[in-house]
Write an enzyme that holds these catalytic residues in place. Structure first.
Site, PDB file in Angstrom:
ATOM      1  N   ARG A  23       0.818  -1.218   0.000  1.00  0.00           N
ATOM      2  CA  ARG A  23       0.000   0.000   0.000  1.00  0.00           C
ATOM      3  C   ARG A  23       0.849   1.264   0.000  1.00  0.00           C
ATOM      4  O   ARG A  23       0.375   2.342  -0.325  1.00  0.00           O
ATOM      5  CB  ARG A  23      -0.909   0.049   1.232  1.00  0.00           C
ATOM      6  CG  ARG A  23      -1.882  -1.111   1.327  1.00  0.00           C
ATOM      7  CD  ARG A  23      -2.554  -1.153   2.685  1.00  0.00           C
ATOM      8  NE  ARG A  23      -1.520  -1.346   3.719  1.00  0.00           N
ATOM      9  CZ  ARG A  23      -1.626  -0.903   4.963  1.00  0.00           C
ATOM     10  NH1 ARG A  23      -2.681  -0.237   5.359  1.00  0.00           N
ATOM     11  NH2 ARG A  23      -0.661  -1.122   5.838  1.00  0.00           N
ATOM     12  N   GLN A  47      10.772  26.561  13.580  1.00  0.00           N
ATOM     13  CA  GLN A  47      10.424  27.003  12.228  1.00  0.00           C
ATOM     14  C   GLN A  47      10.702  25.871  11.249  1.00  0.00           C
ATOM     15  O   GLN A  47      11.730  25.205  11.339  1.00  0.00           O
ATOM     16  CB  GLN A  47      11.276  28.226  11.871  1.00  0.00           C
ATOM     17  CG  GLN A  47      11.016  28.806  10.504  1.00  0.00           C
ATOM     18  CD  GLN A  47      11.835  30.077  10.274  1.00  0.00           C
ATOM     19  OE1 GLN A  47      11.950  30.913  11.148  1.00  0.00           O
ATOM     20  NE2 GLN A  47      12.391  30.206   9.087  1.00  0.00           N
ATOM     21  N   ASP A  48       9.776  25.648  10.313  1.00  0.00           N
ATOM     22  CA  ASP A  48       9.968  24.701   9.224  1.00  0.00           C
ATOM     23  C   ASP A  48      10.080  25.468   7.922  1.00  0.00           C
ATOM     24  O   ASP A  48       9.349  26.442   7.699  1.00  0.00           O
ATOM     25  CB  ASP A  48       8.779  23.735   9.102  1.00  0.00           C
ATOM     26  CG  ASP A  48       8.766  22.653  10.158  1.00  0.00           C
ATOM     27  OD1 ASP A  48       9.698  22.586  10.972  1.00  0.00           O
ATOM     28  OD2 ASP A  48       7.811  21.856  10.174  1.00  0.00           O
ATOM     29  N   HIS A  62      25.152  28.550   3.659  1.00  0.00           N
ATOM     30  CA  HIS A  62      24.475  29.546   4.489  1.00  0.00           C
ATOM     31  C   HIS A  62      24.588  29.226   5.973  1.00  0.00           C
ATOM     32  O   HIS A  62      24.680  28.059   6.355  1.00  0.00           O
ATOM     33  CB  HIS A  62      22.982  29.604   4.149  1.00  0.00           C
ATOM     34  CG  HIS A  62      22.696  29.900   2.722  1.00  0.00           C
ATOM     35  ND1 HIS A  62      21.647  29.312   2.052  1.00  0.00           N
ATOM     36  CD2 HIS A  62      23.307  30.715   1.823  1.00  0.00           C
ATOM     37  CE1 HIS A  62      21.619  29.758   0.807  1.00  0.00           C
ATOM     38  NE2 HIS A  62      22.615  30.610   0.642  1.00  0.00           N
ATOM     39  N   LYS A  72      19.807  22.746  12.296  1.00  0.00           N
ATOM     40  CA  LYS A  72      18.855  22.357  11.256  1.00  0.00           C
ATOM     41  C   LYS A  72      18.732  20.840  11.214  1.00  0.00           C
ATOM     42  O   LYS A  72      19.734  20.129  11.327  1.00  0.00           O
ATOM     43  CB  LYS A  72      19.310  22.858   9.885  1.00  0.00           C
ATOM     44  CG  LYS A  72      19.369  24.363   9.765  1.00  0.00           C
ATOM     45  CD  LYS A  72      19.919  24.780   8.413  1.00  0.00           C
ATOM     46  CE  LYS A  72      20.030  26.290   8.306  1.00  0.00           C
ATOM     47  NZ  LYS A  72      20.661  26.691   7.038  1.00  0.00           N
ATOM     48  N   HIS A 119      25.807  25.495   5.808  1.00  0.00           N
ATOM     49  CA  HIS A 119      25.024  24.428   5.191  1.00  0.00           C
ATOM     50  C   HIS A 119      24.685  24.787   3.748  1.00  0.00           C
ATOM     51  O   HIS A 119      24.408  25.942   3.433  1.00  0.00           O
ATOM     52  CB  HIS A 119      23.727  24.218   5.983  1.00  0.00           C
ATOM     53  CG  HIS A 119      22.790  23.273   5.319  1.00  0.00           C
ATOM     54  ND1 HIS A 119      21.616  23.684   4.732  1.00  0.00           N
ATOM     55  CD2 HIS A 119      22.865  21.938   5.128  1.00  0.00           C
ATOM     56  CE1 HIS A 119      21.000  22.627   4.220  1.00  0.00           C
ATOM     57  NE2 HIS A 119      21.741  21.562   4.437  1.00  0.00           N
ATOM     58  N   TYR A 132      13.282  21.467   6.048  1.00  0.00           N
ATOM     59  CA  TYR A 132      14.115  21.444   7.237  1.00  0.00           C
ATOM     60  C   TYR A 132      13.482  22.202   8.383  1.00  0.00           C
ATOM     61  O   TYR A 132      12.717  23.131   8.189  1.00  0.00           O
ATOM     62  CB  TYR A 132      15.529  21.944   6.962  1.00  0.00           C
ATOM     63  CG  TYR A 132      15.681  23.305   6.336  1.00  0.00           C
ATOM     64  CD1 TYR A 132      16.067  24.406   7.102  1.00  0.00           C
ATOM     65  CD2 TYR A 132      15.485  23.488   4.978  1.00  0.00           C
ATOM     66  CE1 TYR A 132      16.251  25.653   6.525  1.00  0.00           C
ATOM     67  CE2 TYR A 132      15.666  24.730   4.389  1.00  0.00           C
ATOM     68  CZ  TYR A 132      16.048  25.804   5.177  1.00  0.00           C
ATOM     69  OH  TYR A 132      16.218  27.038   4.598  1.00  0.00           O
ATOM     70  N   LYS A 165      23.724  26.007 -11.132  1.00  0.00           N
ATOM     71  CA  LYS A 165      22.894  27.220 -11.096  1.00  0.00           C
ATOM     72  C   LYS A 165      22.921  27.745  -9.661  1.00  0.00           C
ATOM     73  O   LYS A 165      22.585  27.026  -8.726  1.00  0.00           O
ATOM     74  CB  LYS A 165      21.458  26.894 -11.488  1.00  0.00           C
ATOM     75  CG  LYS A 165      21.296  26.328 -12.873  1.00  0.00           C
ATOM     76  CD  LYS A 165      19.848  25.918 -13.105  1.00  0.00           C
ATOM     77  CE  LYS A 165      19.806  24.869 -14.191  1.00  0.00           C
ATOM     78  NZ  LYS A 165      18.944  23.756 -13.891  1.00  0.00           N
ATOM     79  N   ASP A 170      23.852  34.230  -3.736  1.00  0.00           N
ATOM     80  CA  ASP A 170      24.870  33.237  -3.369  1.00  0.00           C
ATOM     81  C   ASP A 170      26.149  33.416  -4.178  1.00  0.00           C
ATOM     82  O   ASP A 170      27.235  33.096  -3.712  1.00  0.00           O
ATOM     83  CB  ASP A 170      24.331  31.818  -3.542  1.00  0.00           C
ATOM     84  CG  ASP A 170      23.381  31.413  -2.426  1.00  0.00           C
ATOM     85  OD1 ASP A 170      23.171  32.212  -1.491  1.00  0.00           O
ATOM     86  OD2 ASP A 170      22.832  30.293  -2.494  1.00  0.00           O
TER      87      ASP A 170
END
Length: 183
Positions: A23, A47-48, A62, A72, A119, A132, A165, A170
């Site tokens: 299933r 926070q998500d 970052h 995280k 990260h 995250y 990319k 960044d």
């Protein structure tokens, strides 16, 4: 849930217990009590975040500066990424070292990245949905980062150079030796 140590102290991979049949499957993606017992630390996630990216996208490296640094807990819902953490703790024997792990919707692995680490991730599939949890709110005034292609780190992002990319923001991040670090 299984805890996998890495060669960098406090940086862990988590493998959930997945229960599957014809299933589909079920697993606990987060259980505070079990995580705290496994790691021996108490995290309070507040926070998500979620992002969707296409093949070749690199997001990072970052972090938020203290006192608003973040732990995280990251995972991939769909697709595949190469996830990287760089140790920025100046007193650590692994300061400036990085560790990478493949996370995917298939392997359901999670990566816990504590405060004091930069990260980032690269997308290895056509698209990837990345989620995250953070134990500190986003504070844009403490946002910091390191160039993904810093030669002293020499991270292999598992993506051909011509396919990479990166966001304009960044693309302006400093090299490791010029980055603001206060851990």
């Amino acid at each position: 849930m299984k805890l996998i140590n890495t060669e960098i102290k406090d940086l862990f991979i988590l493998e959930p217990d997945v229960f599957g049949d014809d299933r589909g499957y079920f697993f606990e993606s987060y259980n505070k009590m079990k995580l705290d017992a496994l790691i021996g630390k108490m995290y309070h996630f507040v926070q998500d975040n979620e992002s969707k990216s296409s093949y070749g996208v690199i997001r990072g490296l970052h972090y938020q500066l203290a006192p608003f640094s973040q732990t995280k807990l990251v995972r991939v819902l769909q697709g595949k990424v190469y996830d990287v953490a760089v140790d920025l703790r100046k007193d650590s024997p692994t300061f400036g070292k990085w560790f990478g792990v493949e996370l995917s919707g298939e392997n359901k692995r999670q990566f816990i990245i504590p405060k004091g680490f930069a990260h980032g991730f690269s997308v290895l599939s056509e698209t990837a949905v990345f989620v995250y949890k953070c134990d500190e709110y986003y504070h844009p005034e403490t946002e910091a980062g390191i160039a993904y292609n810093d030669p002293s780190l020499n991270i292999d992002w598992k993506v051909r150079d011509e396919d990479i990319k990166v966001s304009p923001k960044d693309g302006l991040l400093p090299r490791f030796e010029k980055a603001e670090i206060n851990f």
